[in-house]
Design an enzyme around this catalytic site. Structure first.
Site, short mmCIF file in Angstrom:
data_model
loop_
_atom_site.label_atom_id
_atom_site.label_comp_id
_atom_site.label_asym_id
_atom_site.label_seq_id
_atom_site.Cartn_x
_atom_site.Cartn_y
_atom_site.Cartn_z
N GLY A 138 5.15 -0.34 6.06
CA GLY A 138 6.20 -0.96 5.27
C GLY A 138 7.44 -1.35 6.05
O GLY A 138 8.26 -2.13 5.57
N HIS A 194 0.81 -1.22 0.00
CA HIS A 194 0.00 0.00 0.00
C HIS A 194 0.84 1.27 0.00
O HIS A 194 0.30 2.36 -0.12
CB HIS A 194 -0.99 0.00 1.17
CG HIS A 194 -0.40 0.25 2.51
ND1 HIS A 194 -0.04 -0.76 3.38
CD2 HIS A 194 -0.12 1.40 3.16
CE1 HIS A 194 0.44 -0.24 4.50
NE2 HIS A 194 0.40 1.08 4.39
#
Length: 263
Positions: free
Chosen positions: A212, A71
């Protein structure tokens, strides 16, 4: 609703243009994460930590590949717009090392619901040393319980500013059954491919800007990555632990992708 731990389009603070300028991909995503309840990490303590210019984190998988969240990126293909920062806990350090991207690989089938992993390939390799190192991924569920370490430059409180210095914290494993209970996420967690970690009382968590980044723990030969910061409701709220991509589930696909990317 899944609230990603990337940066909002309007940032509470900007550390530097090189390390914090939001990309179109980041600006279009709903957002929410950083390390809340953390303390400063020491230089060289987590040499695999990477700061990405779209306002995400990552882990150095190889000298040319950064593992991050799907994402955080807009898709698979040539991308020369991302700057990755290595080798420093202070994002303004004169000794920090930067590299530009040349390609992004996003997990096939990613649609905002699971499959939340991606690679960023660097235009040139970084030199490994005391302050820059790689983080191996787990290839089994052996390390998917216990106490994990999280780290990042994201917010230190929900809605707070991004951090100049790398923060770290530890969080305990939360079982799928507990995390999916009505008191927590009510079935929104994909048990097979996501892993939860945090305290029932809250207080310690990843937050905006930590998306992340890795969740890791000690393995047989040092640190091993077990998760990728993915989503959560707010930051460090009671009964709302962080939800992470379960690396063990995707390990074969991650390794195959790395090989195809030359890493």
């Amino acid at each position: 609703m899944r609230r990603w731990r990337t940066l909002l389009a309007i940032l509470a603070a900007v550390v530097t243009a090189a390390t914090m300028s939001p990309s179109p991909a980041a600006a279009s995503d709903p957002v929410t994460p950083y390390v809340v309840g953390g303390t400063r990490a020491a230089l060289g303590e987590f040499p695999f930590m990477v700061r990405l210019s779209m306002g995400c984190g990552g882990a150095l998988y190889s000298p040319t590949l950064v593992l991050t969240a799907a994402h955080c990126v807009s898709g698979t293909g040539t991308n020369t717009s991302i700057t990755a920062t290595f080798g420093a806990v202070d994002l303004q350090s004169s000794t920090r090392v930067t590299r530009k991207s040349n390609y992004v690989y996003r997990a096939p089938g990613y649609n905002g619901n699971g499959d939340d992993w991606a690679f960023i390939r660097l235009a040139s390799a970084v030199t490994l040393g005391t302050n820059i190192g790689t983080l191996p991924i787990t290839t089994s569920t052996t390390y998917d319980t216990g106490t994990f370490t999280i780290a990042g430059w994201g917010s230190a409180s929900e809605g707070g500013s991004q951090q100049r210095y790398l923060l770290k914290a530890t969080v305990p494993f939360v079982s799928d059954a507990t995390c999916n209970s009505s008191a927590m996420y009510g079935g929104d967690v994909i048990a097979a491919e996501e892993i939860c970690a945090g305290y029932t009382a809250g207080g310690v968590d990843t937050c905006q800007g930590d998306s992340g980044g890795p969740m890791f723990r000690q393995g047989a030969s040092g640190w091993v990555q077990v998760g990728i910061v993915s989503w959560g409701e707010g930051c460090a709220r009671a009964n709302k632990p962080g939800v992470y991509t379960q690396v063990s589930y995707f390990s074969a696909a991650i390794r195959s992708a790395a090989t195809s990317l030359g890493g």
